[in-house]
Scaffold this active site. Sequence first.
Site, PDB file in Angstrom:
ATOM      1  N   ASP A 239       0.829  -1.194   0.000  1.00  0.00           N
ATOM      2  CA  ASP A 239       0.000   0.000   0.000  1.00  0.00           C
ATOM      3  C   ASP A 239       0.868   1.251   0.000  1.00  0.00           C
ATOM      4  O   ASP A 239       1.882   1.324   0.708  1.00  0.00           O
ATOM      5  CB  ASP A 239      -0.882  -0.030   1.261  1.00  0.00           C
ATOM      6  CG  ASP A 239      -1.914   1.074   1.295  1.00  0.00           C
ATOM      7  OD1 ASP A 239      -2.744   1.138   0.373  1.00  0.00           O
ATOM      8  OD2 ASP A 239      -1.894   1.883   2.251  1.00  0.00           O
TER       9      ASP A 239
ATOM     10  N   GLU B  72       1.527  -0.602  -5.110  1.00  0.00           N
ATOM     11  CA  GLU B  72       0.481   0.395  -5.356  1.00  0.00           C
ATOM     12  C   GLU B  72       1.195   1.741  -5.366  1.00  0.00           C
ATOM     13  O   GLU B  72       1.474   2.321  -4.324  1.00  0.00           O
ATOM     14  CB  GLU B  72      -0.590   0.382  -4.266  1.00  0.00           C
ATOM     15  CG  GLU B  72      -1.734   1.339  -4.604  1.00  0.00           C
ATOM     16  CD  GLU B  72      -2.300   2.119  -3.418  1.00  0.00           C
ATOM     17  OE1 GLU B  72      -3.400   2.686  -3.551  1.00  0.00           O
ATOM     18  OE2 GLU B  72      -1.637   2.187  -2.368  1.00  0.00           O
TER      19      GLU B  72
END
Length: 554
Positions: A216, A278
């Site tokens: 993330d 990401e």
Amino acid sequence: MSPSAPPATAPGTWWQDAVIYQIYPRSFADSDGDGMGDLPGITARLDHLVELGADAVWLSPFYPSPQADAGYDVADYRDVDPLFGRLADFDALLARAHELGLRVIVDLVPNHSSSAHPWFAAALAAGPGSPERARYVFRDGRGPDGDEPPNGWRSVFGGGAWTRVTEADGRPGQWYLHLFDAGQPDLNWDNPEVRAEFRDILRFWLDRGVDGFRVDVAHGLVKQADLADWHYPEEPVSGEGTEGPRPPMWDQDGVHEIYRDWRQVLDGYPGERILVAEAWVQPAERLAAYVRPDEMHQAFNFEYLEAAWSAPAQYAVITRSLAATDAVGAPTTWVLSNHDVLRHASRLGLPVGTPRPRGIGIGDPQPDAVIGLRRARAATLLMLALPGSAYLYQGEELGLPEHMTLPDESRQDPTWQRTGHAERGRDGCRVPIPWQADAPSYGFGPTDASWLPQPELWAEYALDRQRGVPGSTYEMYRTALRLRRDLRLGAGTLFWLESPDEVLSFRNGEVTVLTNFGEAPVPLPDGAELLHASGPLDGDGRVPTDVTVWLRTP
């Protein structure tokens, strides 16, 4: 504990052309009827992924968390939140997935922890200048009394990116950085203790048998050392589309040292475990730096996700993406939807060129549902014919649209509150998905409970209404994934073909792919055999607007 063994395949190959299915645990399947999806519910539904034709599953966070940002605020990186089950339930899920031939990727959230993490509690108690506080980004405030934040950075979710703490003696104290919600304090990745902790977290899950990590905010861990002020539009992206220099909080070169270190950890395990970034980074060359041979294996191609629905725009982004990743010897990773963006069945129903909205609700301009689904199906067949790996978001195989009439009082995304209700946020793409048209909660769970309300139209999209129905979106996906695997499209090479201005056409192996973006139907090439289509051809056997076909040509 014996780790669950990953499926056996040739080393170094599975992830390069895999189709990976994202599960948002809250909204996939609820085993106990409390309205919250859970790990046992996922385990019971893994056969769906096999039937669909996926190679792997990515699980969004299931760790202990106050749920300030739906689990992306992690309080304990080595356990399972009781909302979702127990650690034993995760082990059972992993074992079942591997038994079915599915690999499992878990979410890792290294940019920030939860404010409920023991480290943050220790930082608040220990005070300024302490080793505990040095694990996070604390700074004194500006102004005579320190009552102004250290800089003007803004949170991605709206509002300022700094919150002032009250010190142990009751006086106003330092400020801490949170690029997202105030419940998500940013970790200080210049701190060796932080780096050592995450190496250990990687090993904890690798030892249990996971096949990789989706990282993330991979582009956000390292901040510019001077925390320089920033007066340009605040977006988690760099490069083209951002005025001026690269933002001091995104895509700093120092992140690459971290991922080289992590790659060494993963390479010490058998079975080709992977790292997926990401990283909202542009241009494509900056993104490709994350997938150099000694760093990550994949990076989500968000420039592709955001590209306009037109032949020139699609040609440009596909060409740019393949060239950038080819230059570093990596596959390109394609994606159209996820838990953070408007579902593409709705997004593509907006007028071409409309900037991607951050949520749609009651009173907002509504997309054309028919056009949106038609284009979404065409976009999906175009994407699945491209060389590289592809990600699917749960429910897109059903053609699910955004829930655009979600009551505002039901919204839980922190974006809704932090923007002063200016942005609806991401709840509309996170609504629990429908399995059975006539069952309670459309088969999501054994009761009518659902953590976000489901729209009545969910019945028409339910899996049991589509399975075995020729022309349904679900069967379109199943056929596409089967052909993609049989014809090895993910491992192929793209060659562009000459075509009219409003048509995109290329060859990949023995398959010719044609997408018609124009209003006038276009004929098939002479002697072409139709393998698959996103929609019916017209009465003369021509390809109508917003339809993609896969052909075998002489």
